[in-house]
Design a protein around this motif. Structure first.
Motif, short mmCIF file in Angstrom:
data_model
loop_
_atom_site.label_atom_id
_atom_site.label_comp_id
_atom_site.label_asym_id
_atom_site.label_seq_id
_atom_site.Cartn_x
_atom_site.Cartn_y
_atom_site.Cartn_z
N ASP A 93 0.86 -1.17 0.00
CA ASP A 93 0.00 0.00 0.00
C ASP A 93 0.90 1.22 0.00
O ASP A 93 1.42 1.62 1.04
N HIS A 96 1.00 4.49 2.20
CA HIS A 96 1.92 4.63 3.34
C HIS A 96 3.26 4.98 2.72
O HIS A 96 3.74 4.28 1.86
N HIS A 99 5.78 2.01 2.93
CA HIS A 99 5.16 0.76 3.36
C HIS A 99 6.26 -0.02 4.10
O HIS A 99 7.34 -0.24 3.56
N TYR A 173 12.63 4.19 10.27
CA TYR A 173 11.28 4.57 9.85
C TYR A 173 11.18 6.10 9.68
O TYR A 173 10.69 6.61 8.67
N GLY A 210 4.69 0.97 15.61
CA GLY A 210 3.28 1.35 15.75
C GLY A 210 3.10 2.74 16.31
O GLY A 210 2.02 3.33 16.19
N ASP A 213 2.95 4.88 13.15
CA ASP A 213 1.73 4.60 12.39
C ASP A 213 1.11 3.35 13.01
O ASP A 213 1.75 2.30 13.02
N PRO A 214 -0.11 3.48 13.52
CA PRO A 214 -0.70 2.32 14.20
C PRO A 214 -0.80 1.08 13.31
O PRO A 214 -0.85 -0.04 13.82
N ASP A 215 -0.79 1.27 11.98
CA ASP A 215 -0.85 0.11 11.08
C ASP A 215 0.51 -0.50 10.78
O ASP A 215 0.60 -1.52 10.09
N ALA A 216 1.58 0.14 11.23
CA ALA A 216 2.92 -0.37 10.92
C ALA A 216 3.33 -1.42 11.97
O ALA A 216 2.96 -1.28 13.13
N HIS A 218 3.39 -2.76 8.10
CA HIS A 218 2.25 -3.05 7.23
C HIS A 218 2.28 -4.48 6.71
O HIS A 218 1.24 -5.04 6.36
N THR A 219 3.46 -5.03 6.64
CA THR A 219 3.61 -6.44 6.27
C THR A 219 4.63 -7.06 7.21
O THR A 219 5.66 -6.46 7.47
N SER A 246 2.21 -11.80 8.70
CA SER A 246 1.10 -11.67 7.77
C SER A 246 1.30 -12.53 6.52
O SER A 246 0.36 -12.75 5.77
#
Ligand code: GDP
Length: 299
Positions: A93, A96, A99, A173, A210, A213-216, A218-219, A246
């Motif tokens: 994605d 981001h 990503h 990051y 996280g 980015d709370p979604d990190a 991402h993979t 994941s």
């Protein structure tokens, strides 16, 4: 596909050789089915898939003559059914920026090499890639990653040996954001000898990422070494709980007779399999195709 065939030749020739000798001049009966099931389990396919194959064979051919081709066809079909749901491309994605891909796995399973191969693919596709040498325990791992960064024209963030891996991941990051990298790939340590410490470290890396980015990440990619056979099943169990794996990449499928383990892992864990490693070279990372893989195993 040809390379996959060649790579899995040992898995399939061992299996088909044994199957052929099982079915010479025998009508399909309970004893033959049992022998076949044992063979399939020894080939690391897992009990569930072995039973599915023998059940299907039994319902088609019980009491009749059976050829090696009958068995191969049914095997390929049943294995494809197990693998099709997990054969998923790695999707990034790119909204981001970057990503973040965290790569985990036991030492020696091919993390660093796979990161290099992946970086080559992504930068070859025109993406700006940064690598982070998060295996801060092994000087060789850091050096290896630097070489891959150079080869693939990726940026690299590395620190001194023994530095805090989570701190390094956080820094990388932030830097990747500043430099507007498309993808950040973070290597990690995989010392199972010190499991508690390793798990705490991985948890901390995930937690720290996280914060940005709370979604990190991402993979979260786990590498598995096909030659370790049944061990790989447990490794998924361990890393999946701690790092929220994941998806998987299975390496060293070239030249092993234990390629069947990917079927058992897929049946049990149902995690996406993004790629397979079929050699040490930069191009030896292939997208995972269920039917091709199943047919290459079934012979
Ligand atoms: P790490 O400790 O998990 O980072 O593992 P490395 O990336 O250092 O790999 C360990 C060894 O396995 C190296 O010698 C690699 O060249 C080799 N390797 C990695 N992937 C493959 C593969 O798909 N096939 C083969 N034959 N060797 C591989």
């Amino acid at each position: 596909y040809q390379r996959l065939r060649r790579g899995l030749a040992r898995t399939s020739s061992q299996l088909t050789g044994q199957i052929a000798s099982l079915f010479t001049k025998r009508k399909l009966d309970e004893a033959t089915l049992q022998d076949l099931e044992d063979l399939l389990i020894q080939a690391d396919l897992g009990v569930e898939t072995a039973m599915r194959i023998t059940d299907t064979l039994s319902s088609e051919r019980y009491g009749k003559d059976v050829t090696g081709e009958d068995v191969s066809r049914i095997m390929a079909g049943e294995i494809t059914k197990v693998l099709a749901p997990v054969a998923k491309p790695l999707e990034l994605d790119l909204s981001h920026k970057p990503h973040v891909i965290l790569v985990v796995g036991v030492n020696g399973t091919g993390k660093t090499t796979t990161i290099g191969k992946l970086a080559a693919k992504l930068s070859g596709a025109g993406l700006k890639v940064m690598l982070a040498a998060g295996d801060t325990f092994r000087a060789a791992a850091i050096e290896q990653l630097k070489i891959w960064a150079e080869r693939t024209k990726s940026d690299i963030v590395a620190s001194k040996l023994g530095a805090d891996a989570a701190g390094l991941a956080y820094e990388a990051y932030q830097l990747a954001r500043e430099k507007k990298s498309d993808v950040l790939i973070i290597d990690t340590a995989g010392r199972l000898q010190n499991k508690a410490e390793l798990m705490a470290e991985l948890e901390k890396i995930v937690r720290v990422l996280g914060k940005l980015d709370p979604d990190a990440p991402h993979t979260v990619l786990q590498t598995l070494d096909a030659t370790t056979g049944q061990n790989a099943l447990q490794q998924v169990e361990i890393f999946r709980n701690v790092a929220g794996v994941s998806g998987l990449i299975m390496t060293k499928l070239d030249g092993t007779a234990r390629g069947g383990i990917l079927v058992a892992i897929s049946a049990k864990h149902k995690l996406p399999v993004y790629f397979i490693g079929v050699g040490e070279g930069v191009d030896d990372l292939e997208p995972f195709e269920a039917k091709d893989f199943a047919e290459a195993i079934a012979g």
